[in-house]
Design a protein around this motif. Structure first.
Motif, PDB file in Angstrom:
ATOM      1  N   UNK A 236      82.551  27.154  24.356  1.00 44.78           N
ATOM      2  CA  UNK A 236      82.566  26.500  25.659  1.00 44.78           C
ATOM      3  C   UNK A 236      82.769  25.012  25.422  1.00 44.78           C
ATOM      4  N   UNK A 237      83.984  24.545  25.572  1.00 41.53           N
ATOM      5  CA  UNK A 237      84.259  23.146  25.303  1.00 41.53           C
ATOM      6  C   UNK A 237      84.021  22.829  23.842  1.00 41.53           C
ATOM      7  N   UNK A 238      83.114  21.874  23.575  1.00 38.94           N
ATOM      8  CA  UNK A 238      82.841  21.438  22.210  1.00 38.94           C
ATOM      9  C   UNK A 238      81.752  22.255  21.526  1.00 38.94           C
ATOM     10  N   UNK A 239      81.115  23.190  22.246  1.00 38.62           N
ATOM     11  CA  UNK A 239      80.004  23.946  21.670  1.00 38.62           C
ATOM     12  C   UNK A 239      80.225  25.444  21.854  1.00 38.62           C
ATOM     13  N   UNK A 240      79.359  26.211  21.216  1.00 33.36           N
ATOM     14  CA  UNK A 240      79.315  27.657  21.416  1.00 33.36           C
ATOM     15  C   UNK A 240      78.153  27.960  22.347  1.00 33.36           C
ATOM     16  N   UNK A 241      78.384  28.839  23.315  1.00 31.36           N
ATOM     17  CA  UNK A 241      77.347  29.162  24.290  1.00 31.36           C
ATOM     18  C   UNK A 241      76.901  30.612  24.113  1.00 31.36           C
ATOM     19  N   UNK A 242      75.617  30.858  24.360  1.00 35.17           N
ATOM     20  CA  UNK A 242      75.083  32.202  24.318  1.00 35.17           C
ATOM     21  C   UNK A 242      74.020  32.355  25.398  1.00 35.17           C
TER      22      UNK A 242
END
Length: 212
Positions: free
Chosen positions: A172-178
């Motif tokens: 998600x954009x610059x990060x990983x989402x969980x």
């Protein structure tokens, strides 16, 4: 100190709500660079119009230093309407006993490091304790939150590790989402209190009683 602001008492805490939305703008727009809606220096979205409960931390001077938004999953919420890709095609949770926790943030400009009362760690734990205690008294059994791996590690270290995850992690954009799951339980609250050393009642009593 934690105050709970919802649709029943928001008229009494308009100044605190405005300060909370300004904090969210500084964190999510200015510091993190998220694509969020900011107007007059305040960050708001459509989910703020759905009567959520806001868990707000105030320092000794009455300034907002942390916050979290709690919203029922029976209607629109971020995991179902914004981050549905995390669910890998599975339907979102819809339950009156499960709330979504979003917009968690702390004021890193006002707060320092270390174990003191005016620290990032202390306020993070205070907001979490307040959210879970408030949720338990409102009949909530579980909470779901979209987090990133950094927050996941923070939660694991602070006695607040998720017990499970929905779907799978996605960029998600610059990060990983969980999507993480947490139980609203006495055991989790005790774990947070043991980690933080917070043993007193974190609530402004009148607001807490009205919110239950």
């Amino acid at each position: 100190m934690i105050v709970i602001v919802d649709s029943l008492n928001s008229h009494e805490y308009s100044d605190i709500l405005a300060e909370m939305h300004r904090l969210r703008a500084r964190v999510f727009s200015d510091r993190l660079g998220w694509d969020v809606k900011v107007s007059n220096g305040m960050e708001r979205d459509e989910f703020d119009d759905l009567d959520p409960a806001h868990v707000i931390s105030l320092d000794d001077k009455g300034q907002v230093v942390g916050c979290m938004r709690l919203l029922q999953t029976t209607g629109p919420h971020m995991l179902s309407d914004v981050f549905s890709c995390l669910l890998d095609g599975e339907p979102p949770i819809r339950s009156p006993h499960v709330w979504e926790a979003t917009r968690f943030c702390v004021d890193t400009n006002l707060l320092g490091r270390g174990p003191t009362r005016n620290s990032i760690s202390y306020v993070t734990s205070e907001v979490m304790i307040g959210a879970f205690e408030y949720g338990m008294h409102a009949g909530i059994t579980d909470a779901v939150a979209v987090i990133d791996p950094v927050m996941n590690r923070v939660m694991q270290r602070s006695g607040n590790a998720p017990y499970g995850y929905l779907g799978s992690p996605h960029p998600m954009g610059k990060v990983t989402a969980l999507a993480a799951l947490m139980d609203c339980s006495e055991e989790r609250i005790e774990s947070l209190r043991a980690f933080s050393g917070i043993r007193h009642d974190v609530f402004e009593q009148q607001v807490y009683e009205e919110g239950v």
